[in-house]
Design a protein around this motif. Structure first.
Motif, PDB file in Angstrom:
ATOM      1  N   ALA A   9       0.833  -1.201   0.000  1.00  0.00           N
ATOM      2  CA  ALA A   9       0.000   0.000   0.000  1.00  0.00           C
ATOM      3  C   ALA A   9       0.869   1.252   0.000  1.00  0.00           C
ATOM      4  O   ALA A   9       1.930   1.307   0.623  1.00  0.00           O
ATOM      5  CB  ALA A   9      -0.923   0.005   1.214  1.00  0.00           C
ATOM      6  N   ARG A  10       0.386   2.280  -0.682  1.00  0.00           N
ATOM      7  CA  ARG A  10       0.982   3.608  -0.604  1.00  0.00           C
ATOM      8  C   ARG A  10       0.126   4.407   0.369  1.00  0.00           C
ATOM      9  O   ARG A  10      -1.028   4.737   0.086  1.00  0.00           O
ATOM     10  CB  ARG A  10       0.992   4.274  -1.987  1.00  0.00           C
ATOM     11  N   VAL A  11       0.671   4.679   1.541  1.00  0.00           N
ATOM     12  CA  VAL A  11      -0.069   5.329   2.614  1.00  0.00           C
ATOM     13  C   VAL A  11       0.241   6.824   2.592  1.00  0.00           C
ATOM     14  O   VAL A  11       1.405   7.222   2.527  1.00  0.00           O
ATOM     15  CB  VAL A  11       0.303   4.731   3.976  1.00  0.00           C
ATOM     16  N   SER A  12      -0.803   7.630   2.675  1.00  0.00           N
ATOM     17  CA  SER A  12      -0.646   9.083   2.634  1.00  0.00           C
ATOM     18  C   SER A  12      -1.198   9.723   3.906  1.00  0.00           C
ATOM     19  O   SER A  12      -2.196   9.260   4.467  1.00  0.00           O
ATOM     20  CB  SER A  12      -1.378   9.668   1.421  1.00  0.00           C
ATOM     21  N   GLY A  67       2.301  14.936  10.120  1.00  0.00           N
ATOM     22  CA  GLY A  67       2.760  13.943   9.163  1.00  0.00           C
ATOM     23  C   GLY A  67       2.678  12.560   9.758  1.00  0.00           C
ATOM     24  O   GLY A  67       2.302  12.377  10.921  1.00  0.00           O
ATOM     25  N   LEU A  68       3.016  11.575   8.961  1.00  0.00           N
ATOM     26  CA  LEU A  68       3.099  10.190   9.426  1.00  0.00           C
ATOM     27  C   LEU A  68       4.514   9.980   9.944  1.00  0.00           C
ATOM     28  O   LEU A  68       5.482  10.057   9.180  1.00  0.00           O
ATOM     29  CB  LEU A  68       2.789   9.233   8.271  1.00  0.00           C
ATOM     30  N   MET A  69       4.641   9.720  11.235  1.00  0.00           N
ATOM     31  CA  MET A  69       5.962   9.620  11.836  1.00  0.00           C
ATOM     32  C   MET A  69       6.606   8.266  11.542  1.00  0.00           C
ATOM     33  O   MET A  69       6.034   7.220  11.846  1.00  0.00           O
ATOM     34  CB  MET A  69       5.883   9.844  13.338  1.00  0.00           C
ATOM     35  N   LEU A  82       9.985   6.975   1.055  1.00  0.00           N
ATOM     36  CA  LEU A  82       9.438   8.016   1.916  1.00  0.00           C
ATOM     37  C   LEU A  82       9.318   9.339   1.165  1.00  0.00           C
ATOM     38  O   LEU A  82      10.173   9.692   0.354  1.00  0.00           O
ATOM     39  CB  LEU A  82      10.337   8.235   3.133  1.00  0.00           C
ATOM     40  N   GLU A  83       8.258  10.066   1.480  1.00  0.00           N
ATOM     41  CA  GLU A  83       8.115  11.445   1.023  1.00  0.00           C
ATOM     42  C   GLU A  83       8.162  12.322   2.277  1.00  0.00           C
ATOM     43  O   GLU A  83       7.136  12.702   2.838  1.00  0.00           O
ATOM     44  CB  GLU A  83       6.792  11.632   0.283  1.00  0.00           C
ATOM     45  N   PRO A  84       9.387  12.643   2.725  1.00  0.00           N
ATOM     46  CA  PRO A  84       9.515  13.349   4.004  1.00  0.00           C
ATOM     47  C   PRO A  84       9.073  14.800   3.907  1.00  0.00           C
ATOM     48  O   PRO A  84       9.204  15.448   2.863  1.00  0.00           O
ATOM     49  CB  PRO A  84      10.997  13.237   4.318  1.00  0.00           C
ATOM     50  N   MET A  85       8.542  15.308   5.022  1.00  0.00           N
ATOM     51  CA  MET A  85       8.200  16.726   5.119  1.00  0.00           C
ATOM     52  C   MET A  85       9.436  17.523   5.525  1.00  0.00           C
ATOM     53  O   MET A  85       9.737  18.553   4.965  1.00  0.00           O
ATOM     54  CB  MET A  85       7.055  16.924   6.104  1.00  0.00           C
ATOM     55  N   ARG A 135       4.811  12.757   4.242  1.00  0.00           N
ATOM     56  CA  ARG A 135       3.537  12.925   3.545  1.00  0.00           C
ATOM     57  C   ARG A 135       3.019  11.577   3.055  1.00  0.00           C
ATOM     58  O   ARG A 135       1.814  11.372   2.962  1.00  0.00           O
ATOM     59  CB  ARG A 135       3.696  13.875   2.361  1.00  0.00           C
ATOM     60  N   ALA A 136       3.957  10.672   2.750  1.00  0.00           N
ATOM     61  CA  ALA A 136       3.547   9.365   2.228  1.00  0.00           C
ATOM     62  C   ALA A 136       4.723   8.395   2.316  1.00  0.00           C
ATOM     63  O   ALA A 136       5.891   8.794   2.426  1.00  0.00           O
ATOM     64  CB  ALA A 136       3.079   9.480   0.779  1.00  0.00           C
TER      65      ALA A 136
END
Length: 237
Positions: A22-25, A48-50, A71-74, A86-87
């Motif tokens: 899964a791609r979790v956002s 964000g998702l930690m 990872l798409e880090p903030m 972010r995801a």
């Protein structure tokens, strides 16, 4: 590969829930709605998702633990070991006890028995001598502190033990608690239950970080617990 700790749906601020592939956002509205309902541990500015780069840095025992990638880090936080994202993409589920280290399955065994502790078991633990435990605990912590910066030799397990022994005592009765005037809350105060917690604490360290003491010392540290509950029957041990 970094880790995402899932606790429960109520405290999950993304979609979909983790499953392999899964791609979790991150869903900001979920976090903002949760803040309106109740206090949220996640401080303002850390939305964000930690994701933890080290499993032992997870601050609360999760219901499930996942390896994640892409990872798409903030922005990085805390020395790049705790990153709001972010995801991310879910790779696989791994045992939640990894947050307590390579011997975390033994620590999980201690937590599970503490969670269902009875009054009779607490009395049995309290009646046993704790001679030798305190100096060994000091030695273990001294050795661990040299070059380690994570929560403890067993991650957040000691905090978890403190929470679950209080939950078990609460089921037995309110008479086991008394006021803590400094923080104006009821805390576990019964001497037998406090000694039982001490036995669980010592066993978690002995079984979860056996490399810090000799086998004989670890046996002394876990002795009260293993006298009442035996030794953990774990695969490959």
């Amino acid at each position: 590969m970094p880790f995402f700790a899932f606790h429960d749906a109520e405290h999950f601020y993304g979609e979909p829930e983790p499953v392999p592939g899964a791609r979790v956002s991150f869903v900001p509205d979920k976090l903002f709605a949760a803040r309106e309902r109740r206090p949220v541990r996640q401080p303002l500015g850390d939305e964000g998702l930690m994701v933890n780069e080290i499993a032992a840095d997870v601050r609360q025992w999760p219901s499930s633990l996942w390896r994640v990638a892409d990872l798409e880090p903030m922005r990085p936080l805390y020395g790049h070991r705790w990153v709001p994202c972010r995801a991310f993409t879910v790779m696989e589920q791994v045992p939640a006890w990894l947050i307590a280290g390579p011997h975390g399955d033994a620590v999980e065994w201690v937590i599970a028995r503490t969670r269902t502790l009875t009054g009779a078991q607490a009395d049995a633990l309290a009646a046993l001598s704790d001679e030798g435990e305190e100096p060994l605990i000091r030695t273990l912590w001294s050795r661990w502190s040299r070059g380690h910066h994570t929560l403890s030799p067993v991650g957040c397990a000691l905090t978890t033990l403190h929470e679950v022994v209080a939950e078990a005592a609460r089921r037995v009765g309110p008479h086991l608690f008394g006021p803590d005037e400094e923080v104006d809350v009821e805390v576990l105060s019964d001497p037998a239950w406090l000694r039982a917690f001490g036995a669980a604490y010592a066993a978690a360290l002995a079984l979860g970080a056996p490399e810090l003491l000799s086998p004989t010392e670890n046996a002394v540290l876990a002795r009260r617990w293993t006298t009442v509950f035996g030794s953990p029957d774990l695969p490959g041990r």
